[in-house]
Design a protein around this motif. Structure first.
Motif, PDB file in Angstrom:
ATOM      1  N   HIS A 115       0.849  -1.181   0.000  1.00  0.00           N
ATOM      2  CA  HIS A 115       0.000   0.000   0.000  1.00  0.00           C
ATOM      3  C   HIS A 115       0.894   1.244   0.000  1.00  0.00           C
ATOM      4  N   ILE A 116       0.637   2.171  -0.913  1.00  0.00           N
ATOM      5  CA  ILE A 116       1.454   3.387  -1.035  1.00  0.00           C
ATOM      6  C   ILE A 116       1.064   4.343   0.085  1.00  0.00           C
ATOM      7  N   LEU A 117       1.988   4.584   1.006  1.00  0.00           N
ATOM      8  CA  LEU A 117       1.734   5.498   2.120  1.00  0.00           C
ATOM      9  C   LEU A 117       1.992   6.943   1.721  1.00  0.00           C
ATOM     10  N   ARG A 118       3.112   7.189   1.063  1.00  0.00           N
ATOM     11  CA  ARG A 118       3.457   8.539   0.596  1.00  0.00           C
ATOM     12  C   ARG A 118       4.059   8.439  -0.788  1.00  0.00           C
ATOM     13  N   ILE A 119       3.870   9.493  -1.583  1.00  0.00           N
ATOM     14  CA  ILE A 119       4.427   9.533  -2.930  1.00  0.00           C
ATOM     15  C   ILE A 119       4.654  10.987  -3.307  1.00  0.00           C
ATOM     16  N   ALA A 142       6.342  24.164  -9.073  1.00  0.00           N
ATOM     17  CA  ALA A 142       5.573  22.916  -9.102  1.00  0.00           C
ATOM     18  C   ALA A 142       4.501  23.010  -8.045  1.00  0.00           C
ATOM     19  N   SER A 143       3.521  22.167  -8.072  1.00  0.00           N
ATOM     20  CA  SER A 143       2.464  22.146  -7.074  1.00  0.00           C
ATOM     21  C   SER A 143       2.394  20.773  -6.444  1.00  0.00           C
ATOM     22  N   ARG A 144       1.997  20.755  -5.194  1.00  0.00           N
ATOM     23  CA  ARG A 144       1.929  19.480  -4.468  1.00  0.00           C
ATOM     24  C   ARG A 144       0.602  18.814  -4.794  1.00  0.00           C
ATOM     25  N   ILE A 145       0.677  17.820  -5.646  1.00  0.00           N
ATOM     26  CA  ILE A 145      -0.556  17.192  -6.103  1.00  0.00           C
ATOM     27  C   ILE A 145      -0.691  15.776  -5.582  1.00  0.00           C
ATOM     28  N   ALA A 146       0.354  15.243  -4.975  1.00  0.00           N
ATOM     29  CA  ALA A 146       0.236  13.872  -4.461  1.00  0.00           C
ATOM     30  C   ALA A 146      -0.620  13.869  -3.214  1.00  0.00           C
ATOM     31  N   PRO A 147      -1.574  12.965  -3.080  1.00  0.00           N
ATOM     32  CA  PRO A 147      -2.437  12.926  -1.897  1.00  0.00           C
ATOM     33  C   PRO A 147      -1.678  12.489  -0.677  1.00  0.00           C
ATOM     34  N   GLN A 148      -2.132  12.974   0.492  1.00  0.00           N
ATOM     35  CA  GLN A 148      -1.495  12.597   1.748  1.00  0.00           C
ATOM     36  C   GLN A 148      -1.976  11.217   2.161  1.00  0.00           C
ATOM     37  N   ASN A 208      -7.034   8.149  -5.525  1.00  0.00           N
ATOM     38  CA  ASN A 208      -7.472   7.085  -4.614  1.00  0.00           C
ATOM     39  C   ASN A 208      -6.836   5.733  -4.927  1.00  0.00           C
ATOM     40  N   GLN A 209      -5.970   5.686  -5.919  1.00  0.00           N
ATOM     41  CA  GLN A 209      -5.294   4.449  -6.274  1.00  0.00           C
ATOM     42  C   GLN A 209      -4.040   4.315  -5.419  1.00  0.00           C
ATOM     43  N   ARG A 210      -4.136   3.553  -4.329  1.00  0.00           N
ATOM     44  CA  ARG A 210      -3.040   3.462  -3.375  1.00  0.00           C
ATOM     45  C   ARG A 210      -2.352   2.094  -3.387  1.00  0.00           C
TER      46      ARG A 210
END
Length: 545
Positions: free
Chosen positions: A222-226, A537-543, A240-242
């Motif tokens: 499961h992807i925790l951070r990216i 750049a913008s922070r687009i990765a979900p927390q 939502n694809q984790r």
């Protein structure tokens, strides 16, 4: 990567601590009021409690209970005026205790309960601790003196009263010291919490801006951070694809192989369609613990670009050394040719040969100057400029510095403010080079050149553009594909470095230079600039959840 933020969320802030302390202070006051009510209203008398003034005791304890409940309910609203709230409520405690002491004959329990009020107030407001102790001492001494005067034969409890008064001051002193240290510790913890939060945000921002892709994956894949780069390199999956197996199956397969064999496949692979190839690297957060694994995705195109930059840098230094060695003999040849051209004994054929020597010396000198300019190019220093004003000033300056003759050079500006982030010195060199090329080559046979320097916005409110447009024959597609390569030229006396240098300087200022054909004939060299104030750049990765 989210541990710091979680730790700060579970640590109570000084405001939360103060609210909790004030709540328990008011809750204890309610308990105290209930005890007073029980003492004065209880039908079961005991030996050490005798109600000598029941109406006074009942009225005082009942009113005190109502006030205590009101203070408990209003805890949150009263917290904004902490000093006034604590001082006023303690004064109410002292008055209520004094009235109950007057109503009771056996009264040792009431002063002891008031001791807790004094201690809590001194803890919350250390600078008023002795004031609180003095007020409490008076609140106990006055009822005692009143009872001695009103009941002359009553048992003398002066030693007990003095002991209680001394206890008030001792408790106030101790808790004043403890409260001061507690507040200092709270302030230090608050500052450290802010520092940790800022550090966590800085670290997270650095990771998000890294060109190397970074993912944190748990044992269940499961992807925790990216970070943003990794999100792009695995094909921009939905937020939502984790699950790693669904977002990047090949990466999940390599992670599985690494976990079971300890060996990593170092071959480059594209993890999605139309994304650069990457080389995955895996590492554990803790030795011998693969619960959470960090995955680094090295973009091979970045590695190739860095190698190319290093190669060009080395070639630039080497070329600069060679150029310095060429300049001295070249200057001697050119000077000798100029002296030879002044000889009256030269015939027409010899003069033509001398002219050829001078022309090629000039061309060689231009090559040397361009190579030196390439090797000593200064670092870009971008700043915000008004593009419309800059274009008008540039055209005016160029006209004053060069005799255009029949040629035309005009500025075309936008009808609104155009602000761009660019190094003005680099932009001046780039546009000067483009305008010179347009005036020299961008003309129809036997006609004057018509060149425009245009400042405008791209379509759909895109970035600001600066274009140099001519009405000449244009550039054939095969030639246009190579014009930005170093040393490529179609002119007999060209060096092939002008457009290459212009492109390099543009990219150094986070701009891009490209050739765009013009419908109906002509050439357009377009510089796409960075908008002023735009984020890189913008922070687009979900927390992580």
């Amino acid at each position: 990567m989210s541990t710091g933020a979680q730790l700060l969320d579970t640590t109570a802030s000084p405001g939360d601590i103060t609210r909790r302390e004030l709540y328990f202070f008011n809750l204890y006051r309610c308990l105290e009021a209930v005890v007073y009510v029980g003492l004065v209203f209880s039908p079961f008398a005991v030996d050490w409690v005798r109600v000598s003034r029941p109406l006074l005791g009942q009225a005082a304890s009942a009113v005190y209970l109502v006030v205590a409940l009101a203070l408990l309910v209003s805890t949150e609203r009263l917290r904004s005026r902490l000093a006034g709230t604590i001082s006023t409520s303690l004064l109410i405690d002292i008055v209520a205790a004094s009235l109950v002491l007057i109503a009771l004959t056996g009264h040792s329990l009431v002063p002891m309960m008031l001791l807790v009020n004094v201690g809590i107030a001194a803890l919350l407001l250390p600078h008023r601790a002795y004031v609180f102790a003095t007020a409490a001492a008076l609140g106990v001494a006055v009822p005692y003196a009143y009872q001695l005067l009103s009941e002359p034969g009553r048992e003398n409890n002066s030693v007990e009263t003095i002991a209680v008064v001394v206890a008030y001051f001792i408790v106030a002193a101790l808790l004043r010291y403890l409260g001061g240290h507690m507040r200092a510790a709270e302030d230090l913890a608050a500052r450290r919490g802010v520092d940790l939060l800022n550090l966590e945000q800085i670290n997270d921002l650095i990771i998000q801006r890294m060109k190397t892709g970074v993912l944190l994956v748990d044992r269940a894949n499961h992807i925790l951070r990216i970070n943003e780069s990794a999100w792009h390199l695995i094909g921009n999956p939905p937020p939502n694809q984790r699950e790693l197996g669904s977002a990047a199956p090949e990466l999940s397969r390599r992670l599985y192989h690494w976990r079971h064999t300890g060996k990593s496949d170092q071959t480059a692979v594209a993890l999605a369609h139309d994304v650069p190839e990457v080389i995955p690297r895996f590492t554990r957060l803790a030795p011998n613990d693969d619960t959470n694994v960090l995955i680094f995705l090295d973009d091979t195109s970045l590695l190739s670009r860095r190698a190319e930059e290093l190669t060009l840098s080395s070639l630039g230094r080497l070329s600069a050394s060679i150029a310095h060695e060429i300049r001295n003999p070249l200057a001697a040849i050119r000077y000798s040719a100029q002296l030879l051209a002044e000889s009256p004994e030269l015939n027409a054929e010899d003069k033509r040969l001398v002219d050829i020597i001078n022309n090629h010396c000039t061309r060689a000198n231009d090559v040397v100057e361009n190579i030196l300019q390439l090797s000593r190019r200064e670092r870009s220093r971008p700043e915000t400029i008004d593009l419309n004003a800059w274009v008008l000033a540039f055209v005016e300056d160029y006209k004053q510095s060069n005799d255009l003759g029949q040629d035309q050079l005009r500025a075309v500006t936008h009808n609104r403010t155009l602000e761009a982030m660019v190094d003005p010195q680099h932009l001046q060199q780039v546009v000067w080079n483009l305008v010179q090329n347009a005036l020299r080559y961008g003309r129809q046979p036997n006609q004057p050149a018509r060149v425009s320097v245009v400042a405008r916005l791209a379509v759909d409110k895109g970035p600001p553009l600066l274009e140099v447009i001519d009405r000449g024959p244009g550039i054939p597609p095969k030639v246009a594909a190579q014009i930005f390569e170093p040393f490529y030229t179609t002119h007999e006396y060209g060096t092939g470095l002008g457009l290459y240098l212009a492109k390099q300087m543009s990219e150094a200022s986070q701009a891009s230079l490209e050739y765009v054909p013009v419908a109906g004939g002509g050439a357009c060299f377009r510089i796409t600039l960075t908008p002023a104030g735009a984020l890189l750049a913008s922070r687009i990765a979900p927390q992580s959840a």
